[in-house]
Design an enzyme around this catalytic site. Structure first.
Site, PDB file in Angstrom:
ATOM      1  N   CYS A   2      -0.405  30.231  46.005  1.00 48.54           N
ATOM      2  CA  CYS A   2      -1.613  30.337  46.843  1.00 48.54           C
ATOM      3  C   CYS A   2      -1.886  29.027  47.578  1.00 48.54           C
ATOM      4  O   CYS A   2      -1.508  27.960  47.143  1.00 48.54           O
ATOM      5  CB  CYS A   2      -2.816  30.650  45.962  1.00 48.54           C
ATOM      6  SG  CYS A   2      -2.538  32.080  44.927  1.00 48.54           S
ATOM      7  N   ARG A  27       3.550  28.625  52.282  1.00 43.06           N
ATOM      8  CA  ARG A  27       3.551  28.873  50.826  1.00 43.06           C
ATOM      9  C   ARG A  27       3.681  30.359  50.526  1.00 43.06           C
ATOM     10  O   ARG A  27       3.924  30.746  49.378  1.00 43.06           O
ATOM     11  CB  ARG A  27       2.274  28.326  50.192  1.00 43.06           C
ATOM     12  CG  ARG A  27       2.085  26.818  50.333  1.00 43.06           C
ATOM     13  CD  ARG A  27       0.707  26.371  49.872  1.00 43.06           C
ATOM     14  NE  ARG A  27       0.566  26.483  48.451  1.00 43.06           N
ATOM     15  CZ  ARG A  27       0.873  25.517  47.574  1.00 43.06           C
ATOM     16  NH1 ARG A  27       1.387  24.390  48.025  1.00 43.06           N
ATOM     17  NH2 ARG A  27       0.699  25.682  46.296  1.00 43.06           N
ATOM     18  N   TRP A  76      -1.257  34.747  46.804  1.00 44.77           N
ATOM     19  CA  TRP A  76      -0.002  35.419  46.484  1.00 44.77           C
ATOM     20  C   TRP A  76      -0.302  36.205  45.206  1.00 44.77           C
ATOM     21  O   TRP A  76      -0.533  35.608  44.140  1.00 44.77           O
ATOM     22  CB  TRP A  76       1.126  34.410  46.264  1.00 44.77           C
ATOM     23  CG  TRP A  76       2.384  35.038  45.764  1.00 44.77           C
ATOM     24  CD1 TRP A  76       2.850  35.039  44.478  1.00 44.77           C
ATOM     25  CD2 TRP A  76       3.348  35.792  46.498  1.00 44.77           C
ATOM     26  NE1 TRP A  76       4.036  35.723  44.387  1.00 44.77           N
ATOM     27  CE2 TRP A  76       4.363  36.199  45.609  1.00 44.77           C
ATOM     28  CE3 TRP A  76       3.468  36.159  47.836  1.00 44.77           C
ATOM     29  CZ2 TRP A  76       5.472  36.946  46.002  1.00 44.77           C
ATOM     30  CZ3 TRP A  76       4.567  36.899  48.240  1.00 44.77           C
ATOM     31  CH2 TRP A  76       5.547  37.297  47.336  1.00 44.77           C
ATOM     32  N   ASN A 103      -5.949  29.013  42.417  1.00 47.67           N
ATOM     33  CA  ASN A 103      -4.497  29.111  42.517  1.00 47.67           C
ATOM     34  C   ASN A 103      -3.959  28.968  41.098  1.00 47.67           C
ATOM     35  O   ASN A 103      -4.280  27.999  40.422  1.00 47.67           O
ATOM     36  CB  ASN A 103      -3.960  27.975  43.406  1.00 47.67           C
ATOM     37  CG  ASN A 103      -2.440  27.913  43.388  1.00 47.67           C
ATOM     38  OD1 ASN A 103      -1.783  28.862  42.968  1.00 47.67           O
ATOM     39  ND2 ASN A 103      -1.879  26.805  43.851  1.00 47.67           N
ATOM     40  N   GLY A 104      -3.208  29.943  40.620  1.00 46.37           N
ATOM     41  CA  GLY A 104      -2.620  29.835  39.280  1.00 46.37           C
ATOM     42  C   GLY A 104      -2.809  31.114  38.490  1.00 46.37           C
ATOM     43  O   GLY A 104      -3.016  32.194  39.047  1.00 46.37           O
ATOM     44  N   GLU A 486      27.556  33.456  41.332  1.00 45.28           N
ATOM     45  CA  GLU A 486      26.374  33.103  42.134  1.00 45.28           C
ATOM     46  C   GLU A 486      26.632  31.847  42.957  1.00 45.28           C
ATOM     47  O   GLU A 486      26.241  31.776  44.124  1.00 45.28           O
ATOM     48  CB  GLU A 486      25.157  32.904  41.212  1.00 45.28           C
ATOM     49  CG  GLU A 486      23.929  32.311  41.873  1.00 45.28           C
ATOM     50  CD  GLU A 486      23.361  33.139  43.037  1.00 45.28           C
ATOM     51  OE1 GLU A 486      23.820  34.286  43.247  1.00 45.28           O
ATOM     52  OE2 GLU A 486      22.502  32.619  43.745  1.00 45.28           O
ATOM     53  N   LYS A 490      26.236  31.734  47.029  1.00 48.05           N
ATOM     54  CA  LYS A 490      25.393  30.760  47.737  1.00 48.05           C
ATOM     55  C   LYS A 490      26.176  30.082  48.853  1.00 48.05           C
ATOM     56  O   LYS A 490      25.677  29.863  49.944  1.00 48.05           O
ATOM     57  CB  LYS A 490      24.851  29.725  46.737  1.00 48.05           C
ATOM     58  CG  LYS A 490      23.706  30.253  45.916  1.00 48.05           C
ATOM     59  CD  LYS A 490      22.448  30.271  46.753  1.00 48.05           C
ATOM     60  CE  LYS A 490      21.481  31.403  46.553  1.00 48.05           C
ATOM     61  NZ  LYS A 490      21.908  32.736  46.402  1.00 48.05           N
ATOM     62  N   GLU A 493      26.748  32.539  51.701  1.00 43.91           N
ATOM     63  CA  GLU A 493      25.509  32.831  52.448  1.00 43.91           C
ATOM     64  C   GLU A 493      25.084  31.648  53.297  1.00 43.91           C
ATOM     65  O   GLU A 493      24.614  31.810  54.414  1.00 43.91           O
ATOM     66  CB  GLU A 493      24.372  33.092  51.460  1.00 43.91           C
ATOM     67  CG  GLU A 493      24.449  34.368  50.689  1.00 43.91           C
ATOM     68  CD  GLU A 493      23.175  34.565  49.879  1.00 43.91           C
ATOM     69  OE1 GLU A 493      22.341  35.364  50.323  1.00 43.91           O
ATOM     70  OE2 GLU A 493      23.027  33.902  48.835  1.00 43.91           O
ATOM     71  N   HIS A 509      45.942  35.276  35.565  1.00 43.24           N
ATOM     72  CA  HIS A 509      46.366  36.660  35.834  1.00 43.24           C
ATOM     73  C   HIS A 509      46.457  36.930  37.328  1.00 43.24           C
ATOM     74  O   HIS A 509      46.318  38.068  37.764  1.00 43.24           O
ATOM     75  CB  HIS A 509      45.391  37.628  35.160  1.00 43.24           C
ATOM     76  CG  HIS A 509      45.352  37.487  33.680  1.00 43.24           C
ATOM     77  ND1 HIS A 509      46.346  37.947  32.856  1.00 43.24           N
ATOM     78  CD2 HIS A 509      44.465  36.841  32.868  1.00 43.24           C
ATOM     79  CE1 HIS A 509      46.068  37.645  31.599  1.00 43.24           C
ATOM     80  NE2 HIS A 509      44.926  36.979  31.574  1.00 43.24           N
ATOM     81  N   LYS A 612      16.109  38.985  54.338  1.00 38.70           N
ATOM     82  CA  LYS A 612      15.552  38.636  53.021  1.00 38.70           C
ATOM     83  C   LYS A 612      15.493  39.864  52.126  1.00 38.70           C
ATOM     84  O   LYS A 612      15.730  39.781  50.936  1.00 38.70           O
ATOM     85  CB  LYS A 612      14.151  38.042  53.174  1.00 38.70           C
ATOM     86  CG  LYS A 612      13.534  37.590  51.849  1.00 38.70           C
ATOM     87  CD  LYS A 612      14.389  36.544  51.153  1.00 38.70           C
ATOM     88  CE  LYS A 612      13.875  36.191  49.796  1.00 38.70           C
ATOM     89  NZ  LYS A 612      14.866  35.383  49.014  1.00 38.70           N
TER      90      LYS A 612
HETATM   91  C1  AGP Z   1      20.496  36.452  47.522  1.00 39.04           C
HETATM   92  O1  AGP Z   1      20.765  35.094  47.850  1.00 39.04           O
HETATM   93  C2  AGP Z   1      20.694  37.395  48.669  1.00 39.04           C
HETATM   94  N1  AGP Z   1      19.707  37.119  49.665  1.00 39.04           N
HETATM   95  C3  AGP Z   1      20.846  38.845  48.277  1.00 39.04           C
HETATM   96  O2  AGP Z   1      22.060  38.951  47.572  1.00 39.04           O
HETATM   97  C4  AGP Z   1      19.715  39.428  47.400  1.00 39.04           C
HETATM   98  O3  AGP Z   1      19.777  38.862  46.115  1.00 39.04           O
HETATM   99  C5  AGP Z   1      19.941  40.938  47.270  1.00 39.04           C
HETATM  100  O4  AGP Z   1      19.865  41.492  48.577  1.00 39.04           O
HETATM  101  C6  AGP Z   1      18.918  41.618  46.351  1.00 39.04           C
HETATM  102  O5  AGP Z   1      17.640  41.430  46.887  1.00 39.04           O
HETATM  103  P1  AGP Z   1      16.378  41.797  45.938  1.00 39.04           P
HETATM  104  O6  AGP Z   1      16.439  40.865  44.771  1.00 39.04           O
HETATM  105  O7  AGP Z   1      15.162  41.591  46.786  1.00 39.04           O
HETATM  106  O8  AGP Z   1      16.539  43.236  45.495  1.00 39.04           O
END
Ligand code: AGP
Length: 617
Positions: A2, A27, A76, A103-104, A486, A490, A493, A509, A612
């Protein structure tokens, strides 16, 4: 989290508040509101769900009175969906002359709310914040002393809070208090400001004071007093804000990605808050509706996509090891097309930051139609997935603005640790002492993440140095394997580099054919104390790739001198319970990808081709 603004001074207060909230939009929030005490001495409040523009439009059409004192808030949602009624400020008492913003998370709000209801308080919202408003108003009605009433109340609150309050009867003062949440003072000439961070008032003054833990601020236009919760005066050093204007829109950070990586101690801490006692016992009230199911669960399927799926992979190890329930992880978009066998004793856990990922939504709808029970682990209050599931365990990572997920990822893993302990406790699969010990280890994670962040210069430099790399490989074993996946994602992406994560044992393998002179390989190394001696196996994997010319960067436990013999660089993380290591080992990989991307001049917050939340199948 928030956004908070407070003001006392000669300027048009509504403009100061709305301008401050605008600068705090970074934020992330889902509703906004302001309160002022106008020149006639009346308290006026306006608040709306949705973006700040909706509130601004409302006030433009129906202006508030001229005022020189006020508080403003962007929320939020944590307790209660994002609605006009749940938006802050909240009014307290029967006279509604008191206005409060927060906020919290007030951990003990439920018991305090019961006390107020018994005393006849009438609530207009579902929020924990409104409880504080009624408490202060009730104390003030008894004592007539706002500062004393405020001090009495904040000493009763548990959890995390930054609270601002003002009362119609005291039109020259805004009071504030903070515990485990940020609060800064802006010092002006004949005016003073409050904010959740300096972005709230940086356009008016560069002189600021950071308020300490368990402190109260008494803010007037020509004076600022600080005291502790016992009422003793406190002196705090003033500092000068050295931000440039563009940084102010991200709270001083160079990118949302940088901010959100740095937010991870709070994201993990807030996700644990009110769910894990200092004794290590887990309390997941949110799962009460699943209580009767838990003894009969014979299978858990974790469904998710992308980063959330890798979080689920870590969760699989914890749930199966601690709760002794068979667990599988399925990509949402594959799960429902393979005709899986689901029964009323299957628990499907959908992991999603946005709660709007269509693939995961469709997977959970399919699971419910097939008779399974669905639990969602979600970071967005009131999201579709949260509303459609049988139960929801929210992560409290706060809004994640950067497209590539970081703090939501570590918060998702944290939530699955809590779920695993909750299931294990309910099914008695381990002694309570063992489970409490793990719980106490979980409580240390926020400080340990902060330690990793504080010692990140080496990994930042490596990110810059590898900016011309054409491909990077990641190796991990056991719970380190999902972190290798992961770390590779990263880099894909953020830096648009081909990168791949492997189970370290899988290398021989086939994938080892990829290794050639100079090939960067990042290896997540298990603890040397690992009982299955996975450490030795991974060290030999490192030797195998080194022998073929790889440049190895190791992410290893502090004190692991063995691995230092074979790596060009070792990034050390604190020693933790092995199952919890992913929360720490992923942080250097996030930073590596961000720095490499920035060194290539790419947009770390909005990478090409990505959204996103993928709301289409
Ligand atoms: C993560 O870095 C990506 N933006 C993407 O893999 C994301 O995790 C995936 O689309 C799932 O999104 P969600 O957690 O909102 O379901």
């Amino acid at each position: 989290m928030c956004g908070i603004v407070g003001y006392v001074g000669p300027k048009s207060t509504v403009d100061v508040l709305l301008g401050g909230l605008k600068r705090l939009e970074y934020r992330g929030y889902d509703s906004a509101g302001v309160s002022v005490i106008n020149q006639q001495g009346d308290l006026e409040t306006r608040k709306r769900a949705g973006k700040l523009a909706i509130l601004v439009d409302d006030i433009t059409k129906t202006p508030l009175g001229e005022a020189h004192i006020g508080i403003g808030h962007t929320r939020w949602a944590t307790h209660g969906a994002p609605t006009d009624g749940n938006a802050h400020p909240h009014l307290g008492g029967t006279t509604q002359k008191l206005s409060l913003i927060h906020n919290g998370i007030i951990e003990n709000f439920a018991e305090l709310k019961s006390e107020l209801l018994e005393a006849g308080a009438v609530f207009a919202s579902e929020t924990d914040t409104e409880v504080a408003a009624h408490l202060v108003a009730a104390e003030y009605d008894k004592s007539g002393n706002l500062i004393e009433s405020f001090r009495t109340v904040v000493r009763r609150l548990h959890g995390a809070f930054t609270i601002l309050v003002m009362h119609e009867d005291e039109p020259g003062v805004v009071l504030a208090a903070r515990r485990n949440a940020p609060l800064v003072i802006g010092l002006g000439d004949g005016e003073n400001f409050l904010g959740s961070d300096v972005a709230a008032f940086v356009e008016h003054t560069k002189r600021a004071i950071a308020v300490g833990q368990d402190e109260i601020v008494i803010l007037r236009k020509d004076s600022v007093e600080i005291e502790n919760f016992a009422g003793d005066k406190v002196t705090r050093e003033e500092f000068v804000i050295d931000w440039d204007a563009s940084a102010a829109s991200k709270g001083g950070w160079s990118s949302f990605m940088a901010k959100e990586i740095a937010d991870q101690p709070q994201a993990v801490g807030d996700t644990l808050m009110a769910r894990l006692g200092s004794d290590g016992n887990v309390h997941l009230e949110e799962l009460a509706s699943l209580t009767s199911l838990i003894p009969n669960i014979d299978r858990i399927i974790l469904v998710a996509c992308g980063t959330a799926a890798y979080a689920a992979e870590v969760g699989k190890y914890a749930i199966e090891s601690w709760a002794r329930i068979p667990v599988s992880v399925e990509l949402s978009h594959e799960f429902r097309y393979r005709n899986p066998i689901l029964t009323k004793n299957t628990l499907v856990v959908a992991v999603s930051q946005s709660g709007e990922t269509m693939d995961t939504l469709m997977a959970t709808r399919f699971a419910k139609e097939a008779g399974a029970n669905v639990l969602s682990i979600c970071n967005t209050q009131g999201a579709t997935l949260a509303r459609e599931a049988d139960a929801v365990l929210y992560t409290h990572a706060g809004p994640e603005v950067a497209v590539a997920s970081t703090k939501a990822f570590t918060a998702q893993i944290t939530s699955m640790y809590l779920l695993a302990l909750h299931l294990a406790t309910a099914r008695g699969t381990h002694s309570l002492n063992e489970l409490q010990e793990i719980g106490r280890e979980l409580l240390k994670l926020p400080a340990q993440i902060a330690e990793v962040l504080a010692s990140s210069d080496a990994i930042r430099t490596l990110g810059k140095n590898f900016k011309d790399a054409k491909t990077v490989l990641f190796l991990g074993r056991n719970v380190g394997f999902p972190i290798a996946l992961e770390g590779a994602l990263k880099l894909k992406e953020l830096a648009y580099i081909h990168s791949e994560g492997f189970a370290a044992g899988e290398l021989k393998h086939g994938p080892i054919a990829l290794i050639e002179q100079g090939q960067p390989v990042i290896v997540i190394v298990p603890s040397p104390a690992d009982p299955d001696s996975l450490h030795a196996k991974v060290v030999s994997n490192i030797q195998e790739v080194r022998a073929r010319g790889a440049q190895v960067i190791a992410i290893a436990e502090q004190g692991d001198t063995e691995v230092a013999k074979y790596a060009v660089e070792v990034i050390y993380v604190p020693k933790v319970h092995q199952m919890l290591a992913p929360i720490l080992t992923v942080v250097p990989l996030q930073i590596f990808a961000m720095e490499l991307s920035a060194a290539k001049g790419l947009d770390v917050d909005q990478p090409r081709n990505l959204a996103k939340s993928v709301t289409v199948e």
